[in-house]
Design an enzyme around this catalytic site. Structure first.
Site, PDB file in Angstrom:
ATOM      1  N   ARG A 193      17.888  43.807  -6.713  1.00 40.73           N
ATOM      2  CA  ARG A 193      18.352  43.144  -5.684  1.00 40.73           C
ATOM      3  C   ARG A 193      17.437  42.139  -5.697  1.00 40.73           C
ATOM      4  O   ARG A 193      15.930  41.850  -6.212  1.00 40.73           O
ATOM      5  CB  ARG A 193      18.351  43.383  -4.199  1.00 40.73           C
ATOM      6  CG  ARG A 193      18.472  42.688  -3.162  1.00 40.73           C
ATOM      7  CD  ARG A 193      18.588  42.893  -1.935  1.00 40.73           C
ATOM      8  NE  ARG A 193      17.105  43.156  -1.084  1.00 40.73           N
ATOM      9  CZ  ARG A 193      16.803  43.024  -0.238  1.00 40.73           C
ATOM     10  NH1 ARG A 193      17.597  43.713   1.409  1.00 40.73           N
ATOM     11  NH2 ARG A 193      15.137  42.728   0.471  1.00 40.73           N
TER      12      ARG A 193
ATOM     13  N   PHE B 214      23.165  47.735   7.882  1.00 39.41           N
ATOM     14  CA  PHE B 214      21.749  47.833   8.073  1.00 39.41           C
ATOM     15  C   PHE B 214      20.711  49.456   8.211  1.00 39.41           C
ATOM     16  O   PHE B 214      21.416  49.625   9.900  1.00 39.41           O
ATOM     17  CB  PHE B 214      20.522  46.699   8.440  1.00 39.41           C
ATOM     18  CG  PHE B 214      19.346  47.192   7.619  1.00 39.41           C
ATOM     19  CD1 PHE B 214      18.741  46.590   6.757  1.00 39.41           C
ATOM     20  CD2 PHE B 214      18.204  47.170   8.822  1.00 39.41           C
ATOM     21  CE1 PHE B 214      17.216  46.863   5.803  1.00 39.41           C
ATOM     22  CE2 PHE B 214      16.980  47.823   8.329  1.00 39.41           C
ATOM     23  CZ  PHE B 214      16.383  47.873   6.442  1.00 39.41           C
TER      24      PHE B 214
ATOM     25  N   ASP C 199      23.157  40.963  13.621  1.00 40.19           N
ATOM     26  CA  ASP C 199      22.111  40.530  12.508  1.00 40.19           C
ATOM     27  C   ASP C 199      21.739  39.681  12.187  1.00 40.19           C
ATOM     28  O   ASP C 199      22.577  40.063  11.337  1.00 40.19           O
ATOM     29  CB  ASP C 199      21.905  42.507  12.537  1.00 40.19           C
ATOM     30  CG  ASP C 199      20.417  42.556  11.843  1.00 40.19           C
ATOM     31  OD1 ASP C 199      20.414  41.426  11.681  1.00 40.19           O
ATOM     32  OD2 ASP C 199      19.809  43.927  12.184  1.00 40.19           O
TER      33      ASP C 199
ATOM     34  N   TYR D  44      10.113  37.848   9.025  1.00 37.46           N
ATOM     35  CA  TYR D  44       9.037  37.998   7.822  1.00 37.46           C
ATOM     36  C   TYR D  44       9.734  37.961   7.082  1.00 37.46           C
ATOM     37  O   TYR D  44       9.081  37.919   5.499  1.00 37.46           O
ATOM     38  CB  TYR D  44       7.946  39.088   8.247  1.00 37.46           C
ATOM     39  CG  TYR D  44       9.092  40.687   8.568  1.00 37.46           C
ATOM     40  CD1 TYR D  44       9.711  41.081   7.224  1.00 37.46           C
ATOM     41  CD2 TYR D  44       9.020  41.524   9.488  1.00 37.46           C
ATOM     42  CE1 TYR D  44      10.870  42.285   7.897  1.00 37.46           C
ATOM     43  CE2 TYR D  44       9.729  42.160   9.797  1.00 37.46           C
ATOM     44  CZ  TYR D  44      11.144  42.651   9.460  1.00 37.46           C
ATOM     45  OH  TYR D  44      12.130  43.796   9.198  1.00 37.46           O
ATOM     46  N   LYS D  45      11.281  37.939   6.852  1.00 40.67           N
ATOM     47  CA  LYS D  45      12.286  37.295   5.260  1.00 40.67           C
ATOM     48  C   LYS D  45      11.354  35.848   5.342  1.00 40.67           C
ATOM     49  O   LYS D  45      10.728  34.926   5.016  1.00 40.67           O
ATOM     50  CB  LYS D  45      13.676  38.299   5.732  1.00 40.67           C
ATOM     51  CG  LYS D  45      13.496  40.003   5.813  1.00 40.67           C
ATOM     52  CD  LYS D  45      14.413  40.113   6.757  1.00 40.67           C
ATOM     53  CE  LYS D  45      14.214  42.046   6.332  1.00 40.67           C
ATOM     54  NZ  LYS D  45      15.222  42.978   6.928  1.00 40.67           N
TER      55      LYS D  45
HETATM   56  C1  LIG Z   1      15.308  43.747   7.665  1.00 39.14           C
HETATM   57  C2  LIG Z   1      16.021  44.081   8.245  1.00 39.14           C
HETATM   58  C3  LIG Z   1      15.639  44.708   9.538  1.00 39.14           C
HETATM   59  C4  LIG Z   1      14.554  44.913   9.826  1.00 39.14           C
HETATM   60  O1  LIG Z   1      14.081  45.989  11.471  1.00 39.14           O
HETATM   61  P1  LIG Z   1      13.000  45.676  11.778  1.00 39.14           P
HETATM   62  O2  LIG Z   1      13.496  46.456  12.758  1.00 39.14           O
HETATM   63  O3  LIG Z   1      12.142  44.373  11.219  1.00 39.14           O
HETATM   64  O4  LIG Z   1      12.142  46.560  11.137  1.00 39.14           O
HETATM   65  C5  LIG Z   1      17.537  45.169  10.635  1.00 39.14           C
HETATM   66  N1  LIG Z   1      18.433  44.607  10.279  1.00 39.14           N
HETATM   67  C6  LIG Z   1      18.788  43.701   9.644  1.00 39.14           C
HETATM   68  C7  LIG Z   1      19.673  43.406   9.276  1.00 39.14           C
HETATM   69  C8  LIG Z   1      17.579  43.857   7.951  1.00 39.14           C
HETATM   70  O5  LIG Z   1      17.890  43.292   7.114  1.00 39.14           O
END
Ligand SMILES: *Cc1c(COP(=O)(O)O)cnc(C)c1O
Length: 421
Positions: A388, A136, A214, A239-240
């Site tokens: 997706r 990511f 992560d 939040y997911k």
């Molecule tokens: C959604 C997501 C994030 C989001 O990071 P934020 O700091 O909340 O914006 C980070 N890593 C992965 C793998 C994600 O899918």
């Protein structure tokens, strides 16, 4: 005659088949626990922002009107322990961690920074960092920034964007010389490819490095057992699939045995021993609390607690089974309807090797996602040329998947006619 009927009944493109799956679904009733103000909307983006649980709306009303409105600063008595309390709840029901190993704080990006720096400070001097080149973006940027500041090498593993991590490449990168930290996603954000946490952790430990996971696209969708894997560090958002709402605080996990030796780089007052003595010198608290920084977003922290309670009620094994059933059904419809229209699967075909979302490649993905949105089907466009689809095991029905796939087929057929005509 009866044979024909039997074949028809098993035809997964028939809406009656979706209805039969919904009828047999032990989690189907949980959809009623969410605010669904627009029942015709097909929401296949639960892995970007989960739906709003009704219990959360009620809880937020209570936090705003009573705890803040009436209680004012006096409510800190009940708020102060919330980051650890919600952390323990996540540890027990979603993460396979022990009490005192998880807390909520900041966003995933900031937590990744804190834990990566803490791990590097404790590791071999000048040791390299490893991540994969398809990780990511925020993860890659944070690690790039740290590597540049500290003058460390950042090794990027070449990764197939559809199939995920290559264990042989990881092994080779670990053998190439002193490594301090390996940071990877458990479920890849684009393809949904699921990394083998046990095998990776073992490999990294054999090389004498720490591993930082992560869990953003995994938590609430796939069973995670951090303790069984011997994982060192982890971060993730809420939040997911956790349905904590936009801006809800992220979590961080530090294995108990490592907590005393790790020091994070942000020396805030919430990580300070005897916080309200306001002393002259920073002395980090003993446990997971030393990884906290400043004042948490209390209303959204309460929202995370409601989201976790709902996931706990369903049970992570049942959620996983539903996630597999939803994505297998979705892929079945893709094979029947979309593959002949120029789509291809951009996720692992084996459900044991992917999380709860599925990605499809199509050269006109941008126009397709636009056409879907115009017809009330929400999904994500992901570069390059990918759609997706993220059904949420708590709130997505099989009927919703069927309606969404019907619309994708219509949009792609219309585009094909337009281009021919
Ligand atoms: C959604 C997501 C994030 C989001 O990071 P934020 O700091 O909340 O914006 C980070 N890593 C992965 C793998 C994600 O899918």
């Amino acid at each position: 005659m009866s044979e024909t009927t039997a074949t028809t009944a098993a035809d997964l493109t028939d809406p009656a088949y979706a209805a039969s799956l919904d009828e047999a679904d032990p989690l189907a009733h949980l959809r009623d626990r969410f605010a669904i103000p627009d029942p015709d909307l097909v929401y296949l983006d639960g892995n970007s922002l989960g739906r709003l649980p009704l219990a959360t709306r009620a809880r937020l009303g209570q936090v705003i009107d009573e705890e803040w409105g009436r209680g004012l600063v006096r409510s800190w008595d009940q708020w102060i322990g919330l980051p650890q309390r919600v952390g323990d709840l996540m540890a027990e029901h979603l993460l396979g961690a022990r009490p005192g190993e998880v807390a909520l704080s900041d966003c995933t990006t900031v937590n990744l920074y804190k834990l990566a720096v803490a791990a590097l400070d404790a590791g071999p001097e000048g040791g390299a960092i490893i991540t994969d080149d398809d990780n990511f973006p925020t993860d890659r940027y944070v690690l790039q920034g740290i590597a540049e500041r500290e003058g460390r090498e950042l090794r990027l593993l070449h990764t197939d964007p559809d199939e995920g991590l290559d264990m042989d490449r990881l092994a080779a990168a670990l053998e190439a010389g002193a490594v301090a930290l390996v940071s990877l996603s458990h479920v890849a954000y684009r393809s949904g490819a699921l990394a083998d946490m046990v095998a990776v952790t073992e490999l990294v430990h054999r090389a004498g490095a720490l591993v930082l996971w992560d869990l953003c696209h995994a938590v609430g969708a796939v069973p995670i057992d951090l303790m069984a894997a011997g994982a060192d560090l982890a971060v993730g958002c809420t939040y997911k699939y956790v349905d904590g709402g936009p801006g809800a605080p992220a979590f961080l996990y530090v294995r108990r045995e490592l907590q005393a030796e790790l020091r994070q780089p942000i020396w805030g007052w919430f990580g300070q021993e005897d916080q309200f003595e306001m002393g002259p010198r920073y002395r980090p608290r003993a446990g997971i609390e030393r990884f906290l920084t400043g004042t948490p977003p209390v209303p959204l922290l309460a929202a995370v607690e409601e989201g976790v309670a709902l996931l706990a009620e369903a049970g992570i094994e049942a959620l996983r089974a539903k996630g597999v059933a939803l994505t297998e059904y979705l892929i079945g419809l893709y094979e029947a309807w979309l593959r002949p229209l120029g789509f291809s699967l951009a996720s692992p075909r084996d459900p044991a090797r992917r999380g709860s979302h599925v990605t499809l490649h199509h050269p006109l993905a941008g126009l397709i996602v636009q056409g879907m949105a115009a017809r009330g089907v929400v999904a994500d466009l992901r570069a390059p040329e990918r759609v997706r689809l993220g059904p949420s095991p708590l709130s997505t029905s099989f009927g919703e998947v069927h309606r969404g796939m019907t619309v994708i087929r219509q949009v792609a057929e219309d585009l094909r006619k337009e281009r021919r005509g």
